[in-house]
Structure formats: structure tokens, C-alpha cells
Design a protein around this motif. Structure first.
Motif, PDB file in Angstrom:
ATOM      1  N   PHE A  94      -8.104  -1.144   0.293  1.00 56.49           N
ATOM      2  CA  PHE A  94      -8.066  -0.054   1.269  1.00 56.49           C
ATOM      3  C   PHE A  94      -9.003  -0.302   2.447  1.00 56.49           C
ATOM      4  O   PHE A  94      -8.643  -0.049   3.600  1.00 56.49           O
ATOM      5  CB  PHE A  94      -8.442   1.252   0.555  1.00 56.49           C
ATOM      6  N   ASN A 152     -10.603   5.618  -1.675  1.00 55.71           N
ATOM      7  CA  ASN A 152      -9.332   5.183  -1.075  1.00 55.71           C
ATOM      8  C   ASN A 152      -8.643   6.317  -0.314  1.00 55.71           C
ATOM      9  O   ASN A 152      -7.421   6.480  -0.384  1.00 55.71           O
ATOM     10  CB  ASN A 152      -8.372   4.662  -2.156  1.00 55.71           C
ATOM     11  N   ALA A 202      -4.650   6.363  -0.744  1.00 51.76           N
ATOM     12  CA  ALA A 202      -3.967   5.079  -0.762  1.00 51.76           C
ATOM     13  C   ALA A 202      -4.092   4.416  -2.119  1.00 51.76           C
ATOM     14  O   ALA A 202      -5.111   4.538  -2.805  1.00 51.76           O
ATOM     15  CB  ALA A 202      -4.553   4.164   0.309  1.00 51.76           C
ATOM     16  N   VAL A 223       0.860  -1.188   0.000  1.00 53.33           N
ATOM     17  CA  VAL A 223       0.000   0.000   0.000  1.00 53.33           C
ATOM     18  C   VAL A 223       0.891   1.230   0.000  1.00 53.33           C
ATOM     19  O   VAL A 223       1.819   1.348   0.806  1.00 53.33           O
ATOM     20  CB  VAL A 223      -0.915   0.028   1.246  1.00 53.33           C
TER      21      VAL A 223
END
Length: 122
Positions: A29, A77, A24, A2
Motif C-alpha cells: 500500500f 492500509n 486497500a 490492489v
């Protein structure tokens, strides 16, 4: 893996508000709890806030309770940190992190962003 990228930092005056964002990468996520930490020069990294993967549970550091709010948008995200009634002592580099639980310790997080600077003038 990530990758986290923070944005939204800047120079503000005491009493102002600021919203930080952390975007992200990846498709998982929502599986991660997300946290915000901050570190001022010469000081240890300090827990600010955390939120569960679903967004239903949050926790905060004592110094920001009632002033800061953490939220997330799993469709984007992104996790946010809304900071109100800012004080000079809030000046620090702010980091977002991803981990398995809403830990208040840095060791609870696996992935970290590079940080965004927040400076609050008196």
C-alpha cells in the motif's frame, strides 16, 4: 493487484462533515499514491485530492481546497477523506484510486474502488 473498498458515504445536510475511508488489500500500500475522485450524474469524473505514498505530499482540486483533507495510515492500509463544510454541489459518488503518482487525472491511476455515495441536502 490492489483491491480498494470505500466506506463512509451517506446523506448529510449542508454545512455538515463526513469522513470517507478507503481500505486497500495487499502489502504494498505505501508504494502507491492514492487519490479521491468524484462523479455526479451527467458530469465528468472530477479530481478531489491525492496523497503520496509516504503521506508527506498532498494536492487538491480547486473546488474543495480549504474544506477537504486527505490523509493515510499505511499501517492500516487506509486512506481517508475528511470533508467539512459540505455543500449540495459536493453530492456525487466518491471513488478512491491507487497509482504511481499524485496525478489529478484519472489516467494516472491503475486501481479503482466501487465508490461510495455522498448526498448533501440544502
Amino acid at each position: 493487484q490492489v483491491q480498494l473498498v470505500e466506506s463512509g458515504g451517506g446523506l448529510v445536510q449542508a454545512g455538515d462533515s463526513l469522513r470517507l475511508s478507503c481500505e486497500a488489500s495487499g502489502r504494498t500500500f505505501s508504494r502507491y499514491a492514492m487519490g479521491w475522485f468524484r462523479q455526479a450524474p451527467g458530469k465528468e469524473r472530477e479530481f478531489v485530492a491525492a496523497i503520496s505514498g509516504s503521506g508527506l505530499s498532498t494536492n487538491y482540486g480547486d473546488s474543495v481546497k480549504g474544506r477537504f483533507t486527505i490523509a493515510r495510515d499505511n499501517a492500516k492500509n487506509t486512506v481517508y477523506l475528511q470533508m467539512n463544510s459540505l455543500k449540495p454541489e459536493d453530492t456525487a459518488n466518491y471513488y478512491c484510486a491507487a497509482g504511481g503518482s499524485r496525478s489529478s487525472t484519472a489516467r494516472g491511476y491503475t486501481y479503482w474502488g466501487q465508490g461510495t455515495q455522498v448526498t448533501v441536502s440544502s
